[in-house]
Design an enzyme around this catalytic site. Structure first.
Site, PDB file in Angstrom:
ATOM      1  N   LYS A  11      31.815  17.477  37.111  1.00  0.00           N
ATOM      2  CA  LYS A  11      30.801  16.611  37.718  1.00  0.00           C
ATOM      3  C   LYS A  11      30.108  17.309  38.898  1.00  0.00           C
ATOM      4  O   LYS A  11      30.562  18.355  39.374  1.00  0.00           O
ATOM      5  CB  LYS A  11      31.474  15.298  38.145  1.00  0.00           C
ATOM      6  CG  LYS A  11      32.004  14.470  36.953  1.00  0.00           C
ATOM      7  CD  LYS A  11      32.503  13.097  37.398  1.00  0.00           C
ATOM      8  CE  LYS A  11      33.002  12.279  36.213  1.00  0.00           C
ATOM      9  NZ  LYS A  11      33.403  10.902  36.620  1.00  0.00           N
ATOM     10  N   TYR A  51      27.162   6.944  29.624  1.00  0.00           N
ATOM     11  CA  TYR A  51      28.123   5.959  30.150  1.00  0.00           C
ATOM     12  C   TYR A  51      27.746   4.526  29.746  1.00  0.00           C
ATOM     13  O   TYR A  51      28.108   3.579  30.438  1.00  0.00           O
ATOM     14  CB  TYR A  51      28.209   6.077  31.669  1.00  0.00           C
ATOM     15  CG  TYR A  51      29.124   7.175  32.175  1.00  0.00           C
ATOM     16  CD1 TYR A  51      30.499   7.154  31.902  1.00  0.00           C
ATOM     17  CD2 TYR A  51      28.646   8.229  32.948  1.00  0.00           C
ATOM     18  CE1 TYR A  51      31.351   8.144  32.377  1.00  0.00           C
ATOM     19  CE2 TYR A  51      29.493   9.222  33.434  1.00  0.00           C
ATOM     20  CZ  TYR A  51      30.846   9.169  33.148  1.00  0.00           C
ATOM     21  OH  TYR A  51      31.698  10.141  33.620  1.00  0.00           O
ATOM     22  N   ASN A 114      34.661  12.296  41.527  1.00  0.00           N
ATOM     23  CA  ASN A 114      36.037  12.569  41.082  1.00  0.00           C
ATOM     24  C   ASN A 114      36.138  13.773  40.143  1.00  0.00           C
ATOM     25  O   ASN A 114      37.029  13.851  39.302  1.00  0.00           O
ATOM     26  CB  ASN A 114      36.687  11.310  40.506  1.00  0.00           C
ATOM     27  CG  ASN A 114      36.012  10.794  39.251  1.00  0.00           C
ATOM     28  OD1 ASN A 114      35.013  11.338  38.806  1.00  0.00           O
ATOM     29  ND2 ASN A 114      36.575   9.742  38.668  1.00  0.00           N
ATOM     30  N   HIS A 117      35.043  14.566  34.098  1.00  0.00           N
ATOM     31  CA  HIS A 117      35.106  13.534  33.053  1.00  0.00           C
ATOM     32  C   HIS A 117      35.868  14.113  31.878  1.00  0.00           C
ATOM     33  O   HIS A 117      35.752  15.303  31.584  1.00  0.00           O
ATOM     34  CB  HIS A 117      33.700  13.138  32.569  1.00  0.00           C
ATOM     35  CG  HIS A 117      33.734  12.436  31.236  1.00  0.00           C
ATOM     36  ND1 HIS A 117      34.007  11.103  31.122  1.00  0.00           N
ATOM     37  CD2 HIS A 117      33.611  12.917  29.969  1.00  0.00           C
ATOM     38  CE1 HIS A 117      34.024  10.783  29.829  1.00  0.00           C
ATOM     39  NE2 HIS A 117      33.785  11.857  29.111  1.00  0.00           N
ATOM     40  N   GLU A 128      30.947  11.601  22.110  1.00  0.00           N
ATOM     41  CA  GLU A 128      30.470  12.293  23.318  1.00  0.00           C
ATOM     42  C   GLU A 128      30.105  13.750  23.019  1.00  0.00           C
ATOM     43  O   GLU A 128      29.152  14.290  23.587  1.00  0.00           O
ATOM     44  CB  GLU A 128      31.538  12.215  24.405  1.00  0.00           C
ATOM     45  CG  GLU A 128      31.731  10.786  24.919  1.00  0.00           C
ATOM     46  CD  GLU A 128      32.864  10.661  25.927  1.00  0.00           C
ATOM     47  OE1 GLU A 128      33.533  11.670  26.227  1.00  0.00           O
ATOM     48  OE2 GLU A 128      33.076   9.541  26.415  1.00  0.00           O
TER      49      GLU A 128
HETATM   50  P1  RTP Z   1      35.478   9.411  33.222  1.00  0.00           P
HETATM   51  O1  RTP Z   1      34.973   8.490  32.126  1.00  0.00           O
HETATM   52  O2  RTP Z   1      34.394   9.855  34.161  1.00  0.00           O
HETATM   53  O3  RTP Z   1      36.292  10.545  32.667  1.00  0.00           O
HETATM   54  O4  RTP Z   1      36.513   8.587  34.131  1.00  0.00           O
HETATM   55  P2  RTP Z   1      37.691   7.655  33.662  1.00  0.00           P
HETATM   56  O5  RTP Z   1      37.765   7.601  32.162  1.00  0.00           O
HETATM   57  O6  RTP Z   1      38.901   8.092  34.402  1.00  0.00           O
HETATM   58  O7  RTP Z   1      37.205   6.251  34.242  1.00  0.00           O
HETATM   59  P3  RTP Z   1      36.228   5.159  33.592  1.00  0.00           P
HETATM   60  O8  RTP Z   1      36.905   3.840  33.668  1.00  0.00           O
HETATM   61  O9  RTP Z   1      35.719   5.629  32.265  1.00  0.00           O
HETATM   62  O10 RTP Z   1      35.029   5.138  34.638  1.00  0.00           O
HETATM   63  C1  RTP Z   1      33.978   6.086  34.585  1.00  0.00           C
HETATM   64  C2  RTP Z   1      33.657   6.551  35.984  1.00  0.00           C
HETATM   65  O11 RTP Z   1      33.118   5.454  36.719  1.00  0.00           O
HETATM   66  C3  RTP Z   1      33.549   5.532  38.074  1.00  0.00           C
HETATM   67  N1  RTP Z   1      34.260   4.332  38.425  1.00  0.00           N
HETATM   68  N2  RTP Z   1      34.062   3.706  39.550  1.00  0.00           N
HETATM   69  N3  RTP Z   1      34.230   1.868  41.706  1.00  0.00           N
HETATM   70  C4  RTP Z   1      34.996   1.691  40.635  1.00  0.00           C
HETATM   71  O12 RTP Z   1      35.788   0.789  40.535  1.00  0.00           O
HETATM   72  C5  RTP Z   1      34.896   2.665  39.556  1.00  0.00           C
HETATM   73  N4  RTP Z   1      35.584   2.616  38.437  1.00  0.00           N
HETATM   74  C6  RTP Z   1      35.173   3.685  37.718  1.00  0.00           C
HETATM   75  C7  RTP Z   1      34.441   6.731  38.214  1.00  0.00           C
HETATM   76  O13 RTP Z   1      33.698   7.804  38.758  1.00  0.00           O
HETATM   77  C8  RTP Z   1      34.861   7.020  36.789  1.00  0.00           C
HETATM   78  O14 RTP Z   1      35.140   8.385  36.623  1.00  0.00           O
HETATM   79 MG    MG Z   2      36.087   7.169  30.966  1.00  0.00          MG
END
Ligand code: RTP
Ligand code: MG
Length: 141
Positions: A11, A51, A114, A117, A128
């Site tokens: 990212k 997303y 973070n 991804h 994806e």
């Molecule tokens: P990613 O898709 O980026 O790999 O991350 P992830 O699976 O660990 O998390 P996901 O639930 O898919 O969420 C995508 C991205 O959205 C942001 N996020 N912000 N403020 C919040 O509560 C929140 N929750 C998620 C994060 O940057 C996350 O990587």
């Molecule tokens: Mg995710």
């Protein structure tokens, strides 16, 4: 175990920190091969489309703004159990909860910034990967 492919994005925060190589090194040490890669500065439409599953969530606008804030490095990783193997390397979404030694524990600064991804399942990985790469851009190794 099966050989899988997964979609990884370094990212904008991690690209800005100049740790692309350090993160690639973690993929390689875990047995994941980079079989396709490109640097891109995502448009708003590209980030929103990528997303789309989160479009109704309160954090969606912040997520899209962050993902378009600078260039990202997008890659396809291949290896045994690649989807879960990459998620293990990444650590928890919130870096405060990420286990020691994971990419997010070491390089992420917040739940938005973070670092990486990774696809969360084989089905989403296939979708994806196709979002960013034509089949001819992926090199079997
Ligand atoms: P990613 O898709 O980026 O790999 O991350 P992830 O699976 O660990 O998390 P996901 O639930 O898919 O969420 C995508 C991205 O959205 C942001 N996020 N912000 N403020 C919040 O509560 C929140 N929750 C998620 C994060 O940057 C996350 O990587
Ligand atoms: Mg995710």
């Amino acid at each position: 175990m099966a050989v899988e492919r997964t979609l990884s994005i370094i990212k904008p925060d991690a690209v800005a920190k100049n740790v692309i190589g350090e993160i690639y090194s973690r993929f390689e040490k875990a047995g994941l091969k980079v079989v396709a890669a490109k640097m891109k500065h995502l448009s708003k439409a590209e980030a929103e489309g990528f997303y789309a599953e989160h479009s109704e969530r309160g954090f969606f606008a912040d997520l899209v703004a962050f993902m378009t804030s600078g260039p990202v490095m997008v890659q396809v990783l291949e290896g045994e159990n690649a989807v879960l193997a990459n998620r293990d390397l990444m650590g928890a979404t919130n870096p405060k909860e990420a286990a020691a030694g994971t990419i997010r524990a070491d390089f992420a600064t917040s739940i938005d910034a973070n670092a990486v991804h990774g696809s969360d399942a084989v089905a989403s990985a296939n979708r994806e990967i196709a979002y960013f790469f034509a089949a001819t851009e992926i090199s079997a190794r």
